[in-house]
Motif scaffolding. Structure first.
Motif, PDB file in Angstrom:
ATOM      1  N   CYS A  84       0.828  -1.214   0.000  1.00 32.48           N
ATOM      2  CA  CYS A  84       0.000   0.000   0.000  1.00 32.48           C
ATOM      3  C   CYS A  84       0.856   1.255   0.000  1.00 32.48           C
ATOM      4  CB  CYS A  84      -0.889   0.023   1.237  1.00 32.48           C
ATOM      5  SG  CYS A  84      -2.205  -1.172   1.182  1.00 32.48           S
ATOM      6  N   GLY A  85       2.028   1.141   0.590  1.00 32.06           N
ATOM      7  CA  GLY A  85       2.919   2.282   0.693  1.00 32.06           C
ATOM      8  C   GLY A  85       4.285   1.828   1.161  1.00 32.06           C
ATOM      9  N   MET A  86       5.233   2.754   1.104  1.00 33.00           N
ATOM     10  CA  MET A  86       6.609   2.446   1.507  1.00 33.00           C
ATOM     11  C   MET A  86       7.074   3.461   2.541  1.00 33.00           C
ATOM     12  SD  MET A  86       9.974   2.212  -0.944  1.00 33.00           S
ATOM     13  CE  MET A  86      11.631   1.988  -0.284  1.00 33.00           C
ATOM     14  N   SER A  87       7.661   2.960   3.598  1.00 29.17           N
ATOM     15  CA  SER A  87       8.242   3.807   4.635  1.00 29.17           C
ATOM     16  C   SER A  87       9.746   3.903   4.385  1.00 29.17           C
ATOM     17  CB  SER A  87       7.972   3.187   6.016  1.00 29.17           C
ATOM     18  OG  SER A  87       8.734   3.814   7.015  1.00 29.17           O
ATOM     19  N   VAL A  88      10.249   5.130   4.331  1.00 29.58           N
ATOM     20  CA  VAL A  88      11.670   5.334   4.037  1.00 29.58           C
ATOM     21  C   VAL A  88      12.339   6.015   5.231  1.00 29.58           C
ATOM     22  CG1 VAL A  88      13.342   6.365   2.461  1.00 29.58           C
ATOM     23  CG2 VAL A  88      11.125   5.583   1.579  1.00 29.58           C
ATOM     24  N   LEU A  89      13.264   5.316   5.882  1.00 28.22           N
ATOM     25  CA  LEU A  89      14.023   5.888   6.988  1.00 28.22           C
ATOM     26  C   LEU A  89      14.983   6.937   6.452  1.00 28.22           C
ATOM     27  CD1 LEU A  89      14.205   5.242  10.106  1.00 28.22           C
ATOM     28  CD2 LEU A  89      12.971   3.525   8.808  1.00 28.22           C
ATOM     29  N   THR A  90      14.914   8.152   6.967  1.00 26.88           N
ATOM     30  CA  THR A  90      15.808   9.202   6.480  1.00 26.88           C
ATOM     31  C   THR A  90      16.798   9.674   7.541  1.00 26.88           C
ATOM     32  OG1 THR A  90      14.218  10.977   7.002  1.00 26.88           O
ATOM     33  CG2 THR A  90      14.111  10.018   4.787  1.00 26.88           C
ATOM     34  N   ASP A  91      16.798   9.051   8.718  1.00 23.64           N
ATOM     35  CA  ASP A  91      17.779   9.413   9.747  1.00 23.64           C
ATOM     36  C   ASP A  91      19.132   8.800   9.400  1.00 23.64           C
ATOM     37  OD1 ASP A  91      18.454  10.317  12.665  1.00 23.64           O
ATOM     38  OD2 ASP A  91      19.151   8.237  12.495  1.00 23.64           O
ATOM     39  N   ILE A  92      20.172   9.613   9.405  1.00 22.31           N
ATOM     40  CA  ILE A  92      21.512   9.157   9.010  1.00 22.31           C
ATOM     41  C   ILE A  92      22.248   8.467  10.153  1.00 22.31           C
ATOM     42  CG2 ILE A  92      23.781   9.901   8.171  1.00 22.31           C
ATOM     43  CD1 ILE A  92      22.391  12.310   6.871  1.00 22.31           C
ATOM     44  N   LYS A  93      22.382   9.137  11.282  1.00 18.28           N
ATOM     45  CA  LYS A  93      23.268   8.675  12.349  1.00 18.28           C
ATOM     46  C   LYS A  93      22.862   7.338  12.953  1.00 18.28           C
ATOM     47  CE  LYS A  93      25.524  10.162  16.628  1.00 18.28           C
ATOM     48  NZ  LYS A  93      25.746  11.293  17.567  1.00 18.28           N
ATOM     49  N   TYR A  94      21.572   7.146  13.188  1.00 17.86           N
ATOM     50  CA  TYR A  94      21.130   5.953  13.908  1.00 17.86           C
ATOM     51  C   TYR A  94      20.536   4.860  13.015  1.00 17.86           C
ATOM     52  CZ  TYR A  94      21.864   8.905  17.982  1.00 17.86           C
ATOM     53  OH  TYR A  94      22.432   9.712  18.928  1.00 17.86           O
ATOM     54  N   PHE A  95      20.077   5.239  11.806  1.00 12.28           N
ATOM     55  CA  PHE A  95      19.428   4.258  10.935  1.00 12.28           C
ATOM     56  C   PHE A  95      20.092   4.119   9.560  1.00 12.28           C
ATOM     57  CE2 PHE A  95      16.352   5.279  14.157  1.00 12.28           C
ATOM     58  CZ  PHE A  95      15.710   4.072  14.410  1.00 12.28           C
ATOM     59  N   GLY A  96      21.122   4.920   9.301  1.00 19.50           N
ATOM     60  CA  GLY A  96      21.862   4.781   8.051  1.00 19.50           C
ATOM     61  C   GLY A  96      21.103   5.229   6.819  1.00 19.50           C
ATOM     62  N   GLY A  97      20.040   6.016   7.012  1.00 22.18           N
ATOM     63  CA  GLY A  97      19.253   6.501   5.882  1.00 22.18           C
ATOM     64  C   GLY A  97      19.633   7.920   5.518  1.00 22.18           C
ATOM     65  N   SER A  98      18.902   8.504   4.569  1.00 17.90           N
ATOM     66  CA  SER A  98      19.138   9.902   4.196  1.00 17.90           C
ATOM     67  C   SER A  98      17.917  10.440   3.473  1.00 17.90           C
ATOM     68  CB  SER A  98      20.369  10.029   3.295  1.00 17.90           C
ATOM     69  OG  SER A  98      20.092   9.539   1.996  1.00 17.90           O
ATOM     70  N   ILE A  99      17.820  11.744   3.394  1.00 19.49           N
ATOM     71  CA  ILE A  99      16.715  12.364   2.669  1.00 19.49           C
ATOM     72  C   ILE A  99      16.800  12.016   1.181  1.00 19.49           C
ATOM     73  CG2 ILE A  99      17.925  14.553   2.287  1.00 19.49           C
ATOM     74  CD1 ILE A  99      14.182  14.178   3.173  1.00 19.49           C
ATOM     75  N   GLU A 100      18.012  11.741   0.696  1.00 18.58           N
ATOM     76  CA  GLU A 100      18.182  11.340  -0.703  1.00 18.58           C
ATOM     77  C   GLU A 100      17.544   9.977  -0.977  1.00 18.58           C
ATOM     78  OE1 GLU A 100      20.624  12.805   1.059  1.00 18.58           O
ATOM     79  OE2 GLU A 100      20.568  14.694  -0.066  1.00 18.58           O
ATOM     80  N   ASP A 101      17.467   9.116   0.047  1.00 16.61           N
ATOM     81  CA  ASP A 101      16.776   7.834  -0.114  1.00 16.61           C
ATOM     82  C   ASP A 101      15.317   8.062  -0.500  1.00 16.61           C
ATOM     83  OD1 ASP A 101      18.968   6.263   0.460  1.00 16.61           O
ATOM     84  OD2 ASP A 101      18.455   5.993   2.574  1.00 16.61           O
ATOM     85  N   LEU A 102      14.719   9.079   0.108  1.00 15.97           N
ATOM     86  CA  LEU A 102      13.332   9.425  -0.198  1.00 15.97           C
ATOM     87  C   LEU A 102      13.203   9.866  -1.656  1.00 15.97           C
ATOM     88  CD1 LEU A 102      10.460   9.805   0.994  1.00 15.97           C
ATOM     89  CD2 LEU A 102      11.138  12.126   1.607  1.00 15.97           C
ATOM     90  N   LEU A 103      14.143  10.672  -2.093  1.00 12.39           N
ATOM     91  CA  LEU A 103      14.143  11.171  -3.474  1.00 12.39           C
ATOM     92  C   LEU A 103      14.297  10.032  -4.473  1.00 12.39           C
ATOM     93  CD1 LEU A 103      14.025  13.926  -4.963  1.00 12.39           C
ATOM     94  CD2 LEU A 103      16.531  13.904  -4.958  1.00 12.39           C
ATOM     95  N   LEU A 104      15.195   9.098  -4.190  1.00 10.78           N
ATOM     96  CA  LEU A 104      15.419   7.957  -5.082  1.00 10.78           C
ATOM     97  C   LEU A 104      14.197   7.038  -5.127  1.00 10.78           C
ATOM     98  CD1 LEU A 104      19.105   7.107  -4.109  1.00 10.78           C
ATOM     99  CD2 LEU A 104      18.310   7.932  -6.334  1.00 10.78           C
ATOM    100  N   ALA A 105      13.552   6.853  -3.973  1.00  9.74           N
ATOM    101  CA  ALA A 105      12.334   6.035  -3.943  1.00  9.74           C
ATOM    102  C   ALA A 105      11.231   6.699  -4.755  1.00  9.74           C
ATOM    103  CB  ALA A 105      11.883   5.819  -2.497  1.00  9.74           C
ATOM    104  N   ARG A 106      11.122   8.033  -4.631  1.00  7.25           N
ATOM    105  CA  ARG A 106      10.096   8.778  -5.371  1.00  7.25           C
ATOM    106  C   ARG A 106      10.325   8.679  -6.875  1.00  7.25           C
ATOM    107  NH1 ARG A 106       5.845   9.607  -3.537  1.00  7.25           N
ATOM    108  NH2 ARG A 106       5.634   8.021  -5.109  1.00  7.25           N
ATOM    109  N   ALA A 107      11.589   8.691  -7.296  1.00  5.34           N
ATOM    110  CA  ALA A 107      11.904   8.608  -8.723  1.00  5.34           C
ATOM    111  C   ALA A 107      11.643   7.215  -9.288  1.00  5.34           C
ATOM    112  CB  ALA A 107      13.366   8.987  -8.958  1.00  5.34           C
ATOM    113  N   SER A 108      11.491   6.234  -8.394  1.00 10.55           N
ATOM    114  CA  SER A 108      11.409   4.836  -8.836  1.00 10.55           C
ATOM    115  C   SER A 108      10.023   4.210  -8.702  1.00 10.55           C
ATOM    116  CB  SER A 108      12.401   3.992  -8.029  1.00 10.55           C
ATOM    117  OG  SER A 108      13.702   4.517  -8.127  1.00 10.55           O
ATOM    118  N   ALA A 109       9.131   4.838  -7.925  1.00 13.06           N
ATOM    119  CA  ALA A 109       7.821   4.223  -7.681  1.00 13.06           C
ATOM    120  C   ALA A 109       6.738   5.280  -7.496  1.00 13.06           C
ATOM    121  CB  ALA A 109       7.892   3.323  -6.445  1.00 13.06           C
ATOM    122  N   GLU A 110       5.483   4.860  -7.722  1.00 12.49           N
ATOM    123  CA  GLU A 110       4.338   5.772  -7.628  1.00 12.49           C
ATOM    124  C   GLU A 110       3.549   5.600  -6.339  1.00 12.49           C
ATOM    125  OE1 GLU A 110       3.526   8.159  -9.859  1.00 12.49           O
ATOM    126  OE2 GLU A 110       5.399   7.647 -10.867  1.00 12.49           O
TER     127      GLU A 110
END
Length: 260
Positions: A84-110
């Motif tokens: 139904c949807g995708m949750s993207v972790l964007t915290d860098i220090k504790y979860f290893g994510g980034s705001i760019e992960d959100l951007l890449l997911a957006r470019a790849s899926a609807e």
């Protein structure tokens, strides 16, 4: 100081630094800022499975979950699996994510994208919108009622869905307000990281019917979802169970097929 307190203290520093580098006016000029978002709450109401699949590389409780994924490919595969949807972790220090992960997911899926983040400032909501999010997460454990009101109303004004996360009855009582779409019950204690589905069961009857109920954390099998459905949950956020495998998208696909 527990882990949650450490995360929030670091988050205030991180946001202050970002504000100094990228002003709000620049975020508002993003090509994605005027994009019409997709409602996760509506998708969950219409779904027969209710799966929200997460992209999470690591966490404070488990240093490494999966460091080898391409977030764009995972987004494509989750969409193909029928989430139904995708949750993207964007915290860098504790979860290893980034705001760019959100951007890449957006470019790849609807599919609707949830920015999974420790939001403490309006800046992060504007940033979420600029990077393609459809939904933001607010955590009652780290916000006052007035902060929840200000942040959720801003999100709604920007066309974003709001998922408000609670861990106990006290947090739930202070949080219920019209500017929320979904109420999520986190089965994981953010201070001890212990997990129990009993948290969702206990709080389900206290959540008003106008909100979509979402259960988060510790959902690793079909029976857990069947049990939680009996308590009127329509959304199920699953991260580690998919992410700990070599192919999260394929794992999600098999899980949804079995659930269906």
């Amino acid at each position: 100081m527990n882990i949650l307190d450490k995360i929030i203290a670091d988050k205030y520093k991180e946001v202050a630094l970002k504000k100094a580098i990228i002003p709000v006016s620049q975020l508002e000029r993003s090509v994605l800022f005027d994009r019409k978002g997709k409602s996760l709450s509506k998708a969950l109401k219409q779904s027969s499975t209710g799966i929200i699949a997460e992209h999470k590389r690591r966490s404070p409780s488990k240093n490494t979950i999966n460091q080898n994924t391409n977030v764009g490919q995972v987004a494509k595969d989750y969409q193909k699996a029928g989430v139904c949807g995708m949750s993207v972790l964007t915290d860098i220090k504790y979860f290893g994510g980034s705001i760019e992960d959100l951007l890449l997911a957006r470019a790849s899926a609807e599919i609707p994208l949830l920015r999974k983040e420790f939001i403490v400032d309006e800046y992060q909501i504007i940033e979420a919108k600029a990077y393609g999010a459809d939904v933001i997460l607010l955590i009652a454990a780290v916000l006052t009622r007035s902060e929840i009101k200000v942040l959720s109303e801003l999100a709604k004004n920007l066309g974003l869905d709001v998922l408000l996360e609670v861990h106990n009855e006290e947090e739930l009582n202070k949080s219920v307000m019209p500017s929320l779409d979904m109420l999520g019950v986190n089965n994981r204690n953010l201070k001890t990281f212990e997990v129990s589905l009993d948290v969702s069961k206990k709080l389900s009857g206290l959540i008003p019917d106008e909100f979509v109920k979402v259960s988060e954390s510790g959902i690793s099998n079909i029976q857990a979802i069947k049990t939680l459905r009996e308590y009127d949950f329509q959304g199920f956020l699953i991260g580690e169970n998919f992410m700990k495998t070599k192919n999260p998208g394929l794992s999600a696909s098999k899980f949804i097929q079995e659930l269906s």
